[in-house]
Design a protein around this motif. Structure first.
Motif, PDB file in Angstrom:
ATOM      1  N   LEU A  60     -23.986 -18.519  -6.655  1.00 54.93           N
ATOM      2  CA  LEU A  60     -22.926 -19.243  -5.965  1.00 54.93           C
ATOM      3  C   LEU A  60     -21.962 -19.975  -6.893  1.00 54.93           C
ATOM      4  O   LEU A  60     -20.766 -20.006  -6.652  1.00 54.93           O
ATOM      5  N   ALA A 106     -15.489 -12.854  -0.978  1.00 60.47           N
ATOM      6  CA  ALA A 106     -15.422 -14.171  -0.330  1.00 60.47           C
ATOM      7  C   ALA A 106     -14.149 -14.899  -0.746  1.00 60.47           C
ATOM      8  O   ALA A 106     -13.591 -15.691   0.017  1.00 60.47           O
ATOM      9  N   GLY A 110     -14.979 -15.812   3.465  1.00 57.79           N
ATOM     10  CA  GLY A 110     -15.552 -16.738   2.495  1.00 57.79           C
ATOM     11  C   GLY A 110     -16.040 -18.006   3.173  1.00 57.79           C
ATOM     12  O   GLY A 110     -17.144 -18.481   2.920  1.00 57.79           O
ATOM     13  N   HIS A 111     -15.210 -18.509   4.108  1.00 56.94           N
ATOM     14  CA  HIS A 111     -15.563 -19.738   4.821  1.00 56.94           C
ATOM     15  C   HIS A 111     -16.860 -19.546   5.608  1.00 56.94           C
ATOM     16  O   HIS A 111     -17.787 -20.354   5.531  1.00 56.94           O
ATOM     17  N   VAL A 150     -24.451 -20.157   4.011  1.00 54.73           N
ATOM     18  CA  VAL A 150     -25.222 -20.479   2.816  1.00 54.73           C
ATOM     19  C   VAL A 150     -25.543 -21.977   2.799  1.00 54.73           C
ATOM     20  O   VAL A 150     -26.676 -22.389   2.536  1.00 54.73           O
ATOM     21  N   TYR A 200     -19.892 -19.093   3.140  1.00 46.92           N
ATOM     22  CA  TYR A 200     -20.324 -20.330   2.477  1.00 46.92           C
ATOM     23  C   TYR A 200     -20.925 -21.313   3.483  1.00 46.92           C
ATOM     24  O   TYR A 200     -21.826 -22.083   3.155  1.00 46.92           O
ATOM     25  N   LYS A 201     -20.442 -21.252   4.730  1.00 44.72           N
ATOM     26  CA  LYS A 201     -21.001 -22.126   5.773  1.00 44.72           C
ATOM     27  C   LYS A 201     -22.467 -21.738   6.037  1.00 44.72           C
ATOM     28  O   LYS A 201     -23.348 -22.587   6.113  1.00 44.72           O
ATOM     29  N   ARG A 207     -18.744 -12.447  -4.436  1.00 43.66           N
ATOM     30  CA  ARG A 207     -17.859 -13.590  -4.717  1.00 43.66           C
ATOM     31  C   ARG A 207     -16.397 -13.173  -4.584  1.00 43.66           C
ATOM     32  O   ARG A 207     -15.589 -13.877  -3.982  1.00 43.66           O
TER      33      ARG A 207
END
Ligand SMILES: Cc1cc2nc3c(=O)[nH]c(=O)nc-3n(C[C@H](O)[C@H](O)[C@H](O)COP(=O)(O)OP(=O)(O)OC[C@H]3O[C@@H](n4cnc5c(N)ncnc54)[C@H](O)[C@@H]3O)c2cc1C
Ligand code: FES
Lengths: 279, 157
Positions: free
Chosen positions: B88, B118, B125-126, B132, B129-130, B115
């Protein structure tokens, strides 16, 4: 209600400070119990403690698994074959596994922490046997999925039963917080291993027994995973005295644990009680 | 029998389940199905964090090596879990070893590819990552609870 005298017939150390004692009636036996109920055991001269039944046998034999935490439990753990203890009971609600609908509607996931496996032992054996019978009769049956946790490998109890349940078709996940070099099972809290338990959320029933913090996190984890709260049962624990809903000693919010518990459905009230601070 | 596609495997994993089909398709381009033999390493401490594993079957042990002591298991990850969080953030190096305890079936992501996707597709990506962050929060909470002696002498059961 006077305690009935029982003779200790056998003792077995399960883990450091945890002993299973088998007792048989000297005269009159207490009535038959349901899985998950408890007895008040007397160590004569010291006092009485609430101890769940962890098994039973022919001729009124009762089995309890005790952790040494104070005077009464220490005396019970130190009892030798031939010693006499007193028994009142059985008290309280059980897991309800005697109800034939268990396993018919889906999987049963059982989560136990530490000595919390003791009150579940009879229920698990009954469920594993019922599943085997259903499969033999070619009728539908859910799976029995166990997630068992302990601090360290040497604190795990009922190793023989775990092997027997696995051989009987149960999906057994065992996890410890602190592994030793020989440990080959899971590491981490029971809550982190719910996903690995292999149960189908739809129609699942959950039975949880362990320290209250563990039950709290486990019940929340199961609800988050989609298990219906009313299908989750937890075992509450409070100091007991009469066991008969007279003295109010075991009161927890609106519940008298000796009568309404120890096994209760995970309703909103119970969820709140599990986070309530002791007064 | 129809082979299950990577996309189907991804949408049945808790990290990605419920994500829009188009997003699953996008990230599937970075993923491949892998089988790891018992005892084999998935990743090693200090190595470049170039993969992220979504475990489907089997158990992975997260270990740390201590000279003179050997490998110490600090956690295990089972079906539905994720191994390899160091993809990450920079410096993209693994902090622990991860080893298959039994046969492990997983979906492995190429971390750079993931990556890039994202970052190119901000909406994806949002979402990613949310997800994650949710899993990491849960892991942090579990780690905190583990600091307690949950089954210990203070609690009766
Ligand atoms: C329904 C029920 C079932 C139980 N089943 C088992 C069992 O199967 N095996 C087993 O080993 N124990 C079980 N217990 C707990 C057991 O009753 C207590 O550990 C015991 O009463 C302690 O008595 P003692 O004289 O040895 O120690 P005490 O000196 O009375 O207590 C020692 C310590 O334990 C705490 N404590 C005592 N009783 C409780 C309780 N009920 N809840 C929380 N903390 C308590 C005290 O505050 C003190 O810190 C059960 C309790 C209940 C209510
Ligand atoms: S123990 Fe007396 S009311 Fe429950």
């Amino acid at each position: 209600m006077a305690p009935l005298p029982y003779r200790v017939t056998e003792t077995q150390e399960e883990a450091p400070g945890v002993v299973t004692i088998s007792i048989s009636p000297l005269g009159t036996a207490i009535p038959a119990h349901r899985h998950g109920q408890f007895n008040m055991l007397t160590a004569f001269g010291l006092g009485e403690s609430a101890i769940s039944l962890s098994g039973s046998g022919p001729e009124g034999k009762l089995v309890h698994t005790v952790r040494d935490v104070g005077p009464v439990t220490s005396a019970l753990c130190g009892a030798r074959p031939g010693d006499v203890v007193g028994v009142r009971g059985p008290f309280g609600t059980g897991w309800g596994v005697e109800d034939g609908s268990f396993l018919e509607e889906g999987d049963v996931v059982v989560v136990a922490g530490g000595i919390g496996l003791a009150p579940l032992r009879g229920a698990i054996s009954a469920l594993v046997a019922r599943r085997s019978a259903a499969l033999e009769a070619r009728t539908r049956s859910g799976n029995v999925c166990l997630v068992i946790g302990a601090r360290e490998p040497q604190q795990l109890i009922f190793g023989d039963d775990l092997a027997r349940w696995a051989a009987g078709g149960a999906r057994v996940t065992v996890t410890v917080d602190i592994p030793d070099a020989r440990w080959r099972g899971g590491v981490g809290l029971v809550t982190s291993h719910l996903g690995a338990a292999g149960f189908e959320v739809e129609g699942a029933t959950a039975l949880i027994c362990g320290p209250e913090i563990m039950m709290r996190f486990t019940a929340r984890g199961l609800v988050d995973a989609g298990v219906a709260p009313e299908r989750i049962r937890v075992a509450l624990e409070r100091n007991m005295q009469c066991g008969l809903a007279w003295c109010g000693h075991c009161q927890l919010g609106p519940l008298l644990v000796c009568r309404d518990g120890p096994v209760v459905p995970y309703t909103d009230v119970v969820a709140d009680l599990l986070v309530q601070r002791e007064r | 029998m129809k082979a299950i596609s990577i996309g189907e495997l991804l949408s049945s994993h808790p990290l990605l389940s419920g994500l829009p089909a188009a997003d699953i398709e996008t990230v599937a381009g970075c993923a491949r199905n892998v089988i790891i033999k018992p005892g084999d390493m998935l990743l090693a401490e200090g190595q470049r964090a170039d993969s992220l594993y979504l475990v489907r079957y089997g158990i992975v042990s997260i270990e740390i090596h201590s000279p003179g002591v050997g490998s110490i298991v600090i956690d295990t990850v089972g079906p539905g879990g994720v191994v390899g969080w160091s993809w990450l953030f920079p410096p993209y190096r693994y902090h622990f070893d991860a080893r298959a305890v039994e046969v492990v079936r997983a979906v492995a992501f190429d971390a750079t590819c993931l990556r890039d996707k994202a970052e190119t597709d901000e909406q994806l990506g949002h979402l990613l990552y949310k997800r994650v962050a949710e899993v990491l929060l849960e892991r942090l909470q579990m780690t905190r609870v583990r600091l307690l002696d949950l089954y210990g002498s203070k609690s009766v059961r």
